[in-house]
Design an enzyme around this catalytic site. Structure first.
Site, mmCIF file in Angstrom:
data_model
loop_
_atom_site.group_PDB
_atom_site.id
_atom_site.type_symbol
_atom_site.label_atom_id
_atom_site.label_comp_id
_atom_site.label_asym_id
_atom_site.label_seq_id
_atom_site.Cartn_x
_atom_site.Cartn_y
_atom_site.Cartn_z
ATOM 1 N N ASN A 195 11.155 11.355 60.882
ATOM 2 C CA ASN A 195 10.168 12.377 60.549
ATOM 3 C C ASN A 195 10.095 12.605 59.039
ATOM 4 O OD1 ASN A 195 9.479 12.770 63.226
ATOM 5 N ND2 ASN A 195 10.909 14.468 63.519
ATOM 6 N N HIS A 246 16.651 13.797 67.206
ATOM 7 C CA HIS A 246 16.574 14.922 68.136
ATOM 8 C C HIS A 246 17.966 15.351 68.587
ATOM 9 C CE1 HIS A 246 12.131 13.832 69.212
ATOM 10 N NE2 HIS A 246 12.272 14.298 67.978
ATOM 11 N N TYR A 255 12.590 5.757 66.589
ATOM 12 C CA TYR A 255 12.584 6.562 65.363
ATOM 13 C C TYR A 255 13.289 5.827 64.221
ATOM 14 C CZ TYR A 255 10.894 10.743 67.818
ATOM 15 O OH TYR A 255 10.139 11.643 68.523
#
Length: 751
Positions: A195, A246, A255
């Site tokens: 992210n 996460h 990711y």
């Protein structure tokens, strides 16, 4: 949010002047070349035509409607919760890529650019504006999804866009993606991993497009922080190669790949610029530790792709392609010690993967780099990676031999069993409950519509009770209430993995172990107990044989599936072989707003091998061997090669020749052909005798012991080599495992 927007003042007028506008433009043009290729595109007409076809389809169907606003009839923009605005910007990127790609008929076409500018105006007014209310839609679309596709679109179309329009379309990013390190929708959240890297890309691109040096520095600094390994708990890269996103989920192949792709592109884009990311040495080690062990001939292993396995448009070869692309980008400036290994390695992947050729999924610029590598006679075709890798910080073990590989996905109170989010991975109940992922020469097994067609209640390696289950719910997070998961490795050739199974929503309990040898995987189960009135079974195999059932060879307690493996029953119940056609739909397992699969039925054939423990078993057990690439004769004879020394709730152990492998669930002892092997606490161990020396590897997957005393079948005279915390204690060995976080300690002892 208003405060965040206000605190980002317009860039000082001196930014572009001090740095020089040419520096911004040069970096932006490098990015466009990475996306759209260049003069060499004429050598790849099939790929260029595919890009042109996709862009033309987007352009042909473009029909702006202001009443119920939409740019395309199938993507109404009145409700952000649908995610249609995110899809709309993805389509704009597709159109922009067609416009910017040399060799397409629309390349540089002024009228196409004008249509695109009008569409961006429309989206700014109706879909993505700094004053809009997200109304409960996915934060990711606002803060990463649209910013990434919007900045790419503007970069690709840059020479055909009005500059006042460009500033207006990018203005919402000052609200929704101002800082790579912070989440606007949840101000207390600090962005990590993929992210943060994704946001850094958007912030950097906005800086290049608007000539704002401060944004580029912000992006560079955010990425530099990501390159430092974490000790956990939580998100990030760990020293052992684990990658967590996460908080609790292994995600190297999803990711993690997104992170690597963004960082590699940022490094390439900002190279030789005033914002060059100079301290990047760690990223090369990250590739070696966290990605190479999971890539099998260009395919990313599904055991680290999390909920992405349920996405129809994101399969193992897509994740593998991103990894290869990142490595090709990094190779341009890689230190020689990495480049010398990577070039043959990547060439080997590209050469062997004829099932899903790289040039069918990769960007044009990357295809050109791959072709140059393949055509370079000075670079040999590297063999497959071999070795045994224990990723203690995410409960994964990977065992790789020259012609096959096996990965084991476990879970514990540290590592989540399966993530479900955004209505994805609806049937992933057992993917982290000891599932085994076998890779052989059939490179299509995992990506040939397996996940919507395989029986999700019968995943290889798992022990389950037979019951109907509801779809996993959004935000489902299961951390089994046990610390016991992990293993140890010795000399890169042998391994042990073990987990205590505490089933979800069931009384089922079991102790499961795998012994990873040079030619086999030996699986043992003990203490299999349940009391729910349901049947319990262990799944030895569930193989996708695509469009038919190949012939089986069978004997007394052995089965051979040609082209895959032999299976030998060493203890426990007889095997049931089930051969079925199974039909499913991708929409059965993924109903996500922007990722959901289609409703088209797909059918595949499966060979399933099951061990039936009966209803409410009490202390049941099993033992079987999987022999990848073995022939039928080797399978029939294998039972004589390995010895089961113990298979109980205290000890599970095997021997073969001079190798001993054991799981001590608690203090115990076991008789071996060489004498007594004992441990005074929980551990996994491997001991290999070589004349008067023994090589020893020990770990504590339970992370409950401070020190474990190992009594070998041979008296220990001295310790020749050792890791920290290993010492001789009279005629035994003591290993300090407290604080090791389940990692392996090794020693060489004289006997």
């Amino acid at each position: 949010m208003a405060g965040l927007a206000l605190c980002e003042r317009p860039a000082a007028a001196t930014d572009a002047t001090e740095v020089g506008a040419a520096a911004f433009d040069a970096a932006r043009e490098r990015w466009v070349r990475l996306l759209a290729g260049g003069e060499y595109n004429t050598a790849y007409t099939d790929q260029t035509q595919a890009i042109e076809g996709s862009a033309n389809a987007v352009l042909r169907k473009l029909k702006p409607t202001a009443g119920r606003p939409s740019l395309w009839p199938d993507l109404p923009l009145d409700d952000p919760r649908t995610g249609n605005f995110n899809r709309a910007y993805n389509r704009m990127r597709t159109l922009a890529l067609g416009w910017a790609t040399p060799g397409t008929a629309m390349h540089g076409d002024r009228q196409v650019a004008e249509v695109a500018a009008g569409a961006l105006d429309f989206l700014y007014e109706h879909a993505y504006h700094e004053g809009f209310d997200p109304r409960g839609s996915n934060w990711y679309w606002w803060e990463i999804g649209v910013p990434r596709s919007l900045t790419d679109t503007c970069a690709l179309l840059y020479d055909g866009l009005p500059k006042d329009g460009l500033k207006r379309w990018l203005r919402p990013l000052r609200r929704w993606c101002p800082d790579p390190e912070r989440r606007v929708s949840h101000p207390g959240v600090v962005e990590t991993g993929a992210n943060r890297a994704g946001k850094a890309m958007a912030v950097a691109m906005r800086g290049l497009l608007t000539h704002d040096a401060r944004l580029l520095k912000r992006a560079r600094n955010a990425v530099s922080d990501l390159l430092r390994p974490t000790r956990g708990p939580g998100d990030g890269f760990y020293r052992d190669g684990s990658f967590i996103q996460h908080d609790v989920y292994p995600y190297n192949g999803s990711y993690g790949v997104d992170y690597l792709e963004s960082v590699a592109r940022l490094i390439a884009m900002l190279a030789r610029s005033p914002w060059e990311i100079s301290d990047v040495g760690e990223v090369y080690d990250i590739v070696d530790r966290s990605f190479v062990p999971f890539v099998f001939d260009g395919l990313m292993m599904d055991c680290v792709r999390g909920r992405s396995i349920s996405r129809q448009g994101h399969r193992d070869h897509h994740s593998g392609q991103k990894t290869v692309e990142a490595m090709l980008n990094l190779l341009e400036a890689a230190p020689e010690r990495h480049a010398k290994r990577w070039r043959p390695l990547v060439k080997g992947w590209l050469t062997r993967n004829t099932a899903v050729p790289y040039d069918t999924v990769a960007p044009l610029s990357s295809i050109a780099k791959a072709r140059a590598l393949l055509d370079d006679p000075s670079v040999p075709v590297g063999p497959r990676t071999t070795g045994t890798y224990v990723f203690a910080d995410m409960d994964r073990v990977v065992h790789r031999r020259p012609t096959w590989a096996c990965a084991i996905a476990m879970s514990s109170r540290r590592t989540g069993a399966a993530e479900a989010m955004n209505r994805e991975n609806l049937h992933g109940w057992y993917t982290g409950d000891g599932m085994t992922y076998l890779y052989t020469g059939d490179l299509t097994h995992w990506n040939d519509d397996l996940w919507p067609t395989i029986d999700p209640y019968r995943l290889p390696g798992t022990t389950v009770d037979v019951r109907k289950r509801a779809n996993l719910q959004h935000g489902h997070r299961r951390l089994p209430p046990t610390p016991w998961a992990g293993g140890t490795a010795l000399d890169g050739e042998y391994g042990v993995a073990a987990m205590r199974l505490i089933a979800d929503g069931s009384s089922l309990r079991a102790k499961k172990a795998w012994f990873l040898l040079d030619d086999a995987v030996i699986a043992l189960g003990a203490g299999i107990t349940a009391s729910d009135g349901r049947r319990v079974e262990t799944v030895v195999e569930n193989r996708n044989t695509h469009d038919g059932h190949p012939p089986l060879a069978r004997g007394d307690r052995w089965i051979h599936l040609p082209g895959v493996a032999g299976y030998v029953l060493l203890d426990g119940p007889a095997a049931q072989v089930i051969r079925k056609e199974r039909t499913g739909r991708w929409s059965d397992i993924d109903k996500g707003a922007t990722t959901g699969g289609d409703d088209t039925p797909v059918t595949r054939h499966y060979t399933t091998i099951v061990l039936d423990h009966g209803v409410d078993p009490r202390q049941a057990r099993y033992a079987y061997a999987v022999l990848p690439d073995a022939c039928a004769a080797q399978t029939a004879a294998y039972g004589l090669r390995v010895r089961i020394l113990a298979n109980s709730g205290t000890v599970q152990a095997i021997s073969r020749g001079d190798l001993l492998a054991a799981v001590f669930w608690r203090a115990g002892r076991v008789e071996t052909p060489h004498g007594t092997l004992a441990a005074d606490g929980p551990c996994t161990l491997l001991a290999r005798r070589d004349d008067r020396r023994v090589r020893l590897a020990v770990s504590d997957p339970s992370r409950t012991a401070d020190e474990v005393k190992i009594t070998l079948p041979w008296p220990v005279k001295s310790v020749k080599e050792k890791d920290r915390g290993v010492r001789r204690a009279k005629r035994a060995i003591k290993v300090e495992v407290g604080g090791s976080r389940g990692h392996t300690r090794t020693a060489v002892v004289a006997i």
